[in-house]
Design a protein around this motif. Structure first.
Motif, mmCIF file in Angstrom:
data_model
loop_
_atom_site.group_PDB
_atom_site.id
_atom_site.type_symbol
_atom_site.label_atom_id
_atom_site.label_comp_id
_atom_site.label_asym_id
_atom_site.label_seq_id
_atom_site.Cartn_x
_atom_site.Cartn_y
_atom_site.Cartn_z
ATOM 1 N N PHE A 39 66.599 -25.483 -4.117
ATOM 2 C CA PHE A 39 65.802 -24.414 -3.511
ATOM 3 C C PHE A 39 64.915 -23.702 -4.532
ATOM 4 O O PHE A 39 64.084 -22.885 -4.184
ATOM 5 C CB PHE A 39 66.711 -23.410 -2.787
ATOM 6 N N HIS A 54 66.347 -30.685 1.021
ATOM 7 C CA HIS A 54 66.920 -31.342 2.195
ATOM 8 C C HIS A 54 67.643 -32.633 1.827
ATOM 9 O O HIS A 54 68.597 -33.037 2.477
ATOM 10 C CB HIS A 54 65.852 -31.581 3.270
ATOM 11 N N ALA A 66 71.127 -31.823 0.502
ATOM 12 C CA ALA A 66 72.061 -31.607 1.611
ATOM 13 C C ALA A 66 72.525 -32.933 2.189
ATOM 14 O O ALA A 66 73.704 -33.122 2.472
ATOM 15 C CB ALA A 66 71.401 -30.750 2.689
ATOM 16 N N ARG A 67 71.581 -33.878 2.341
ATOM 17 C CA ARG A 67 71.953 -35.166 2.924
ATOM 18 C C ARG A 67 72.920 -35.936 2.032
ATOM 19 O O ARG A 67 73.669 -36.782 2.511
ATOM 20 C CB ARG A 67 70.700 -36.025 3.137
ATOM 21 N N VAL A 82 76.167 -29.066 0.446
ATOM 22 C CA VAL A 82 75.566 -28.133 1.399
ATOM 23 C C VAL A 82 75.878 -26.696 1.008
ATOM 24 O O VAL A 82 76.990 -26.388 0.589
ATOM 25 C CB VAL A 82 76.063 -28.413 2.832
ATOM 26 N N ARG A 83 74.888 -25.848 1.151
ATOM 27 C CA ARG A 83 75.050 -24.452 0.757
ATOM 28 C C ARG A 83 74.927 -23.513 1.953
ATOM 29 O O ARG A 83 74.366 -23.860 2.979
ATOM 30 C CB ARG A 83 73.964 -24.080 -0.248
ATOM 31 N N LEU A 138 72.422 -28.733 15.218
ATOM 32 C CA LEU A 138 71.364 -28.919 14.228
ATOM 33 C C LEU A 138 71.930 -29.457 12.913
ATOM 34 O O LEU A 138 71.272 -30.213 12.201
ATOM 35 C CB LEU A 138 70.660 -27.576 13.975
ATOM 36 N N GLY A 139 73.179 -29.067 12.611
ATOM 37 C CA GLY A 139 73.766 -29.450 11.334
ATOM 38 C C GLY A 139 74.035 -30.942 11.186
ATOM 39 O O GLY A 139 74.082 -31.460 10.076
ATOM 40 N N ALA A 140 74.206 -31.635 12.301
ATOM 41 C CA ALA A 140 74.546 -33.056 12.216
ATOM 42 C C ALA A 140 73.405 -33.849 11.587
ATOM 43 O O ALA A 140 72.236 -33.592 11.878
ATOM 44 C CB ALA A 140 74.873 -33.598 13.607
ATOM 45 N N THR A 141 73.749 -34.795 10.734
ATOM 46 C CA THR A 141 72.713 -35.599 10.071
ATOM 47 C C THR A 141 72.530 -36.926 10.795
ATOM 48 O O THR A 141 73.302 -37.279 11.681
ATOM 49 C CB THR A 141 73.096 -35.872 8.606
ATOM 50 N N ARG A 168 78.545 -24.460 10.714
ATOM 51 C CA ARG A 168 77.332 -25.278 10.799
ATOM 52 C C ARG A 168 77.182 -26.158 9.558
ATOM 53 O O ARG A 168 76.802 -27.322 9.644
ATOM 54 C CB ARG A 168 76.129 -24.344 10.937
ATOM 55 N N ALA A 169 77.531 -25.580 8.399
ATOM 56 C CA ALA A 169 77.460 -26.368 7.155
ATOM 57 C C ALA A 169 78.417 -27.552 7.229
ATOM 58 O O ALA A 169 78.121 -28.632 6.715
ATOM 59 C CB ALA A 169 77.781 -25.491 5.956
ATOM 60 N N VAL A 226 77.335 -30.971 8.666
ATOM 61 C CA VAL A 226 76.631 -31.908 7.778
ATOM 62 C C VAL A 226 77.618 -32.911 7.168
ATOM 63 O O VAL A 226 77.221 -33.916 6.607
ATOM 64 C CB VAL A 226 75.860 -31.131 6.676
#
Lengths: 322, 282
Positions: free
Chosen positions: B76, B97, B100-101, B105-106, B125-128, B187-188, B191
């Protein structure tokens, strides 16, 4: 005073092609602003490149109408990419400033005398296309209270069909996981990024999608009128589209359609009333045009104060801070 | 050592309590990471290793560079120099991004609940690797409908665990501050991260909820995830951390098991000392 006549003029305008074209502009803007949170102040630019894409292709280069439509779409995509590539990584205010500047530069260039051989300069372009030759109607639409000439009926059918198509496509997209990412970017792009979403790519897709829908408005504008003139694409085209969007309710699906109809109904009725007042001697000459706009602006202000979510917006959603 | 309670933390019992100490199984390794803001050296970390499968607490006085370090490690913010790797793959210059993938994850100090999205949408939304997140397939529901249902099931399970299931249809903006923290953490987890980085997860949360949040943090470790969390409250840190890293003026001034940190002179001077001064000044 002829109140019925004024209402007739208003209704005529509400269902006319101009309202349909502005609905397209507003649908595009809804993708940008309503769903993605991109503050695009240059929707007039997409309107312009769509229209000039058609006008230049036909009048200057002598291409067929299908090639012209294709050029209008390509021009819209190209504008979105050029606009987005340097600005979408920056803070949203830089993007907003750039969009209005680019739209104005495009208009001023199109309007300039040196560009005359291509854009027609201040005179614009006049041309003819086989659009009305394939009109399947023999008589115009007659609703009793209002009626339209036969060619206008055909233009309305095609343009409103495109409006419905664009609305359906946007509704489908926004209810998909893609739309979920888009809306999350509106809320907080860093959060979206922290969950593995490529925010830049999504913003670019949104810019292209909304730009192409706005560009389609321009394409239809050119085809319906058989003419393109730079004055059409002044910043107020963008602000009309914003007014329509807010009137209908941002991030609502049919908001732009109803918003555009209402907006043009109010504006045209107001203009008609003011014009009558002018010819009756109540208003000094030359004030009729501005007065109608002032009244429309006043109406919009009242709307934002008393019904900020617009006609179809979601009150519950609006009460939450972004 | 007595204070090391979790099995995964046993591996740390032979690690010396000194800045830059090598770990037996590091998930994250940073070297020479530095960041200047004008004349201020915000972060200047020579060497730091984060052990896999444990809870590492990152503490330090205000302005020590904890959040800046988080920002740098997760893409970031861009550092002026240095390199770092996650699971032995370099993360230098990798976009946020993509970080995160890769499974790191933060969360954020100021909670970033997506207000005008529902709780369940926040979670989904969190799902990859969602097929429906590509603009073409998004138009055709049969291409992503089945995956969407799987994601929704997983989201509901997590919501249940975080006691947010009855809020699933509410807008995230309608939740209380503590519930937003819970939502952000849940949510994190959508991921499916290997390393969760929590930036002040207890900030602004009422004391009753702190215990439940702490329980969730320890359960992440118990499920095999690695956790780094930034926290101001020393008691909280000492309670649940397996290892503590202390930052002051951008540097790692101490690290070790909680009990050793409590006694560390440099920490008392830099952190507790300044805190005492603050209180006296008030």
């Amino acid at each position: 005073m002829d109140v019925v006549g004024a209402l007739q003029t208003g209704l005529q305008s509400a269902f006319g092609t101009q309202a349909a074209v502005y609905a397209l502009l507003a649908i595009g803007l809804n993708v940008h602003y309503g769903y993605t949170g991109l503050l695009n102040f240059g929707q007039a630019g997409f309107f312009l490149v769509g229209a000039y894409g058609v006008g230049i292709s036909i009048a200057t280069w002598g291409l067929s109408i299908w090639a012209a439509v294709f050029m209008g779409l390509v021009a819209s995509v190209a504008l979105a990419l050029l606009l987005g590539a340097p600005t979408l990584r920056l803070r949203s205010d830089y993007f907003a400033i750039t969009t209005i500047a680019v739209a104005e530069v495009l208009r001023l260039v199109a309007n300039s005398a040196p560009a005359g051989p291509v854009t027609g300069g201040p005179l614009g372009l006049q041309f003819s296309s086989p659009f009305y030759a394939v009109n399947p109607f023999d008589v115009g639409l007659n609703l009793g209270f209002i009626s339209y000439p036969v060619n206008t009926t055909w233009a309305m059918l095609v343009t409103w069909s495109l409006v419905v198509l664009a609305t359906l496509a946007v509704a489908l997209l926004m209810s998909s996981p893609w739309g979920r990412v888009i809306r999350s970017i509106r809320e907080d792009e860093e959060a979206a990024r922290s969950l593995g979403k490529n925010v830049f790519a999504y913003k670019m897709q949104s810019l292209v999608l909304g730009g192409v829908i706005g560009g389609t408005g321009g394409i239809m504008w050119a085809i319906v009128g058989n003419t393109v003139n730079a004055n059409t694409f002044r910043p107020q085209a963008t602000f009309f589209a914003y007014a329509i969007l807010i009137l209908g309710g941002a991030a609502s699906r049919i908001g732009p359609i109803v918003g555009s109809m209402l907006f043009w109904f109010v504006l045209a009725t107001g203009q008609s009333v003011v014009r009558q007042a002018g010819s009756a001697g109540y208003l000094p000459g030359g004030l009729a045009g501005p007065t109608a706009l002032i009244l429309t602006g006043l109406g919009l202000m009242l709307l934002v104060v008393y019904r900020p979510q617009g006609v179809f917006g979601n009150t519950r959603e609006l009460s939450l801070d972004g | 050592m007595a204070e090391v309670r979790h099995p995964a933390a046993q591996a740390l019992s032979d690690v010396p309590a000194e800045p830059g100490a090598p770990k037996p199984d590091p998930i994250l390794v940073a070297d020479g990471v530095s960041r200047r803001f004008g004349g201020l050296q915000a972060v200047d970390v020579d060497h730091l290793e984060i052990q896999r499968g444990v809870i590492t607490g990152l503490i330090g006085p205000n302005g020590a560079g904890k959040t800046t370090l988080f920002n740098l490690l997760t893409g970031f913010d861009q550092p002026d120099g240095g390199s770092w790797s996650f699971n032995d793959r370099s993360l230098s210059g990798v976009a946020a991004h993509k970080v995160a993938r890769r499974g790191m994850v933060r969360t954020f100090q100021l909670t970033k609940a997506l207000s005008r999205l529902t709780v369940i949408d926040n979670m989904k939304l969190g799902a990859t690797k969602q097929r429906g997140e590509r603009i073409g397939p998004a138009l055709i529901k049969v291409l992503w409908g089945a995956q969407e249902r799987e994601i929704e099931e997983r989201a509901d399970e997590l919501l249940d665990r975080f006691k947010l299931l009855d809020k699933r249809a509410d807008y995230a903006g309608e939740l209380s501050g503590g519930q937003r923290k819970l939502l952000e953490m849940a949510r994190a987890l959508m991921v499916e991260p290997e390393l969760v980085m929590l930036d002040e997860p207890m900030a602004g949360v009422n004391p009753a909820l702190v215990q439940s949040l702490l329980g969730h943090v320890t359960s992440l470790r118990d499920e095999g995830m690695s956790v780094i969390f930034v926290e101001h409250d020393m008691d909280v840190v000492m309670n649940i951390s397996d290892w503590v890293v202390v930052l002051a003026e951008g540097r790692v001034i101490a690290e070790g098991p909680p009990a050793a940190i409590m006694k560390n002179r440099a920490v008392i001077d830099a952190y507790l000392g300044s805190e005492h001064d603050d209180e006296e000044a008030r």
